[in-house]
Design a protein around this motif. Structure first.
Motif, mmCIF file in Angstrom:
data_model
loop_
_atom_site.group_PDB
_atom_site.id
_atom_site.type_symbol
_atom_site.label_atom_id
_atom_site.label_comp_id
_atom_site.label_asym_id
_atom_site.label_seq_id
_atom_site.Cartn_x
_atom_site.Cartn_y
_atom_site.Cartn_z
ATOM 1 N N MET A 147 -32.050 10.515 19.761
ATOM 2 C CA MET A 147 -30.791 11.176 19.942
ATOM 3 C C MET A 147 -29.964 10.332 20.908
ATOM 4 S SD MET A 147 -29.144 14.101 19.266
ATOM 5 C CE MET A 147 -30.522 14.909 18.500
ATOM 6 N N PRO A 148 -28.688 10.105 20.614
ATOM 7 C CA PRO A 148 -27.862 9.383 21.593
ATOM 8 C C PRO A 148 -27.862 10.125 22.928
ATOM 9 C CG PRO A 148 -26.714 9.596 19.502
ATOM 10 C CD PRO A 148 -27.952 10.437 19.406
ATOM 11 N N LYS A 149 -27.989 9.396 23.994
ATOM 12 C CA LYS A 149 -28.080 9.976 25.331
ATOM 13 C C LYS A 149 -26.877 10.865 25.649
ATOM 14 C CE LYS A 149 -29.535 8.369 29.863
ATOM 15 N NZ LYS A 149 -29.814 7.170 30.656
ATOM 16 N N GLU A 150 -25.704 10.491 25.152
ATOM 17 C CA GLU A 150 -24.485 11.250 25.434
ATOM 18 C C GLU A 150 -24.414 12.571 24.673
ATOM 19 O OE1 GLU A 150 -21.748 8.576 22.443
ATOM 20 O OE2 GLU A 150 -22.415 7.851 24.375
ATOM 21 N N ALA A 151 -25.344 12.811 23.756
ATOM 22 C CA ALA A 151 -25.378 14.072 23.012
ATOM 23 C C ALA A 151 -26.137 15.158 23.761
ATOM 24 C CB ALA A 151 -26.014 13.854 21.639
ATOM 25 N N ILE A 152 -26.804 14.794 24.850
ATOM 26 C CA ILE A 152 -27.641 15.737 25.592
ATOM 27 C C ILE A 152 -26.935 16.114 26.891
ATOM 28 C CG2 ILE A 152 -29.876 16.076 26.702
ATOM 29 C CD1 ILE A 152 -30.907 13.845 24.755
#
Length: 71
Positions: free
Chosen positions: A1-6
């Protein structure tokens, strides 16, 4: 998962699952290792997220918008 999605909120980690046009659901997840801008999701419930549309950008913006509406 892209880090910025969390997003992190109140000690937990969440991603946003798209439910329809401009509608999202916060889904709590457990994360693992992070590397090169991506973070592993190790949650046993994450299998149903494999086919879901997940918001990958602007997760903190969504969090602020949702929390401001609920107050």
């Amino acid at each position: 998962m892209p880090k910025e999605a969390i997003v992190r909120f109140e000690g937990r980690q969440y991603i946003y699952k798209a439910m329809g046009k401009n509608q999202f659901e916060m889904v709590a997840v457990t994360t693992g290792e992070s590397e090169k801008g991506f973070t592993e999701i190790v949650d046993s419930k994450a299998n149903n997220l494999l086919t879901a549309n997940i918001g990958t950008k602007g997760a903190y913006t969504l969090l602020m918008m949702m929390k401001n509406k609920s107050e």
